[in-house]
Design a protein around this motif. Structure first.
Motif, mmCIF file in Angstrom:
data_model
loop_
_atom_site.group_PDB
_atom_site.id
_atom_site.type_symbol
_atom_site.label_atom_id
_atom_site.label_comp_id
_atom_site.label_asym_id
_atom_site.label_seq_id
_atom_site.Cartn_x
_atom_site.Cartn_y
_atom_site.Cartn_z
ATOM 1 N N UNK A 75 0.822 -1.202 0.000
ATOM 2 C CA UNK A 75 0.000 0.000 0.000
ATOM 3 C C UNK A 75 0.862 1.260 0.000
ATOM 4 N N UNK A 76 1.997 1.227 0.722
ATOM 5 C CA UNK A 76 2.891 2.386 0.730
ATOM 6 C C UNK A 76 3.433 2.673 -0.667
ATOM 7 N N UNK A 77 3.813 1.605 -1.383
ATOM 8 C CA UNK A 77 4.296 1.783 -2.755
ATOM 9 C C UNK A 77 3.199 2.398 -3.615
ATOM 10 N N UNK A 78 1.993 1.848 -3.499
ATOM 11 C CA UNK A 78 0.869 2.329 -4.295
ATOM 12 C C UNK A 78 0.555 3.794 -3.981
ATOM 13 N N UNK A 124 -3.764 -1.907 -10.304
ATOM 14 C CA UNK A 124 -2.620 -1.268 -9.656
ATOM 15 C C UNK A 124 -1.744 -2.307 -8.969
ATOM 16 N N UNK A 125 -2.392 -3.283 -8.308
ATOM 17 C CA UNK A 125 -1.632 -4.370 -7.692
ATOM 18 C C UNK A 125 -0.831 -5.128 -8.743
ATOM 19 N N UNK A 139 3.163 -5.736 -8.801
ATOM 20 C CA UNK A 139 3.664 -7.117 -8.759
ATOM 21 C C UNK A 139 4.574 -7.407 -9.952
ATOM 22 N N UNK A 140 4.146 -7.011 -11.142
ATOM 23 C CA UNK A 140 4.943 -7.262 -12.340
ATOM 24 C C UNK A 140 6.279 -6.522 -12.287
ATOM 25 N N UNK A 141 6.290 -5.364 -11.631
ATOM 26 C CA UNK A 141 7.542 -4.619 -11.491
ATOM 27 C C UNK A 141 8.468 -5.332 -10.496
ATOM 28 N N UNK A 148 -0.612 -13.239 -2.874
ATOM 29 C CA UNK A 148 -1.736 -12.334 -3.160
ATOM 30 C C UNK A 148 -2.247 -12.558 -4.581
ATOM 31 N N UNK A 149 -1.320 -12.667 -5.530
ATOM 32 C CA UNK A 149 -1.704 -12.859 -6.939
ATOM 33 C C UNK A 149 -2.515 -14.132 -7.115
ATOM 34 N N UNK A 150 -2.169 -15.184 -6.389
ATOM 35 C CA UNK A 150 -2.920 -16.434 -6.493
ATOM 36 C C UNK A 150 -4.362 -16.247 -6.054
ATOM 37 N N UNK A 151 -4.550 -15.516 -4.951
ATOM 38 C CA UNK A 151 -5.909 -15.275 -4.463
ATOM 39 C C UNK A 151 -6.674 -14.370 -5.415
#
Length: 262
Positions: free
Chosen positions: A191-194, A214-215, A219-221, A251-254
């Protein structure tokens, strides 16, 4: 390891007066044989001694100390707890999986207005999943891996996507028709990054809403950068840079399994 010092009032309310956290990674390398490692124990004891000094200086009357997944699973749990008692004068109670899940649930349900949700808390050694509807817990699971253990497990040659496959084995019975609520240090860093990317005006993570796209971008970065480059990302704690891709793979899996689009 987290310390929270509070003033308690007679009506049961409290006010936080100080808090501190240290990364001890107690469960690191534990999956090899089930034992807490001497270096990690020493780091934990060093941190708890510092916590105890702060408690004494602050005039703390009562210490409530609890252990979670790594201590719960450790084959040398008893000797570890005895060493803490002798060296730090702190008695640690090990929470059961059910106790831990319901404490996480209570923290969320009493501070967020989300009628139906799936709470995801990614720790170092485990991942808690609690799903509820209108203040009724529908079910919970304590998955035997976290950001640290997954990083260790796939440290040699696997990608975050391969880590994610390990997660997806555990998702078959989770109701996808819910809103995801993220709890814990990995989510706070996400969240801080976002917030920095979006130039979000408020300096708070609680109740922050992150869009799926946005997530995915963050994640890809993260997953293609090496550790040194990750440490330079604003909003990401350098101490968490090595384990962040594994946490985000969970997180990505969920997100993928629940088909979250918002």
């Amino acid at each position: 390891a987290r310390l929270v010092i509070v003033d308690m009032f007679t009506d049961g309310h409290f006010m936080v007066v100080d808090e501190l956290k240290e990364s001890v990674r107690l469960g690191q390398d534990m999956d090899r044989d089930g034992f807490l490692k001497p270096q990690r124990i020493a780091e934990t004891i060093k941190t708890l001694k510092m916590f105890k000094r702060l408690c004494d200086t602050s005039g703390v009357d009562r210490i409530i100390a609890v252990g979670t997944a790594a201590v719960r699973r450790a084959k040398n749990q008893r000797s570890f707890l005895d060493e803490i008692q002798v060296s730090c004068n702190i008695t640690i109670r090990v929470l059961s999986e059910e106790e831990e899940a319901f404490l996480v649930y209570r923290g969320v349900i009493n501070s967020m207005d989300i009628p139906k949700g799936l709470i995801l808390e990614i720790g170092g050694g485990s991942t808690k999943v609690i799903y509820y509807n209108r203040r009724n817990v529908l079910g919970y699971a304590n998955l035997p891996f976290g950001a640290v253990t997954l990083t260790d497990l796939f440290a040699s040659d696997a990608t975050p996507e391969e880590s994610a496959k390990h997660v997806e084995e555990f998702l078959q019975e989770i109701d996808p028709e819910t809103q995801m609520i993220g709890v814990g240090g990995s989510f706070r860093n996400l969240f801080k990054i976002s917030k920095l990317v979006r130039k979000y005006p408020l300096d708070m993570a609680h109740n922050y809403k992150l869009a799926t796209e946005d997530f995915t971008g963050i994640y890809n970065m993260l997953k293609v950068l090496d550790v040194d480059k990750r440490k330079k990302i604003k909003g990401l704690s350098p101490a968490r840079a090595d384990i962040m891709p594994a946490a985000m793979a969970i997180v990505k899996s969920f997100v993928t399994y629940m088909n979250i689009e918002g």
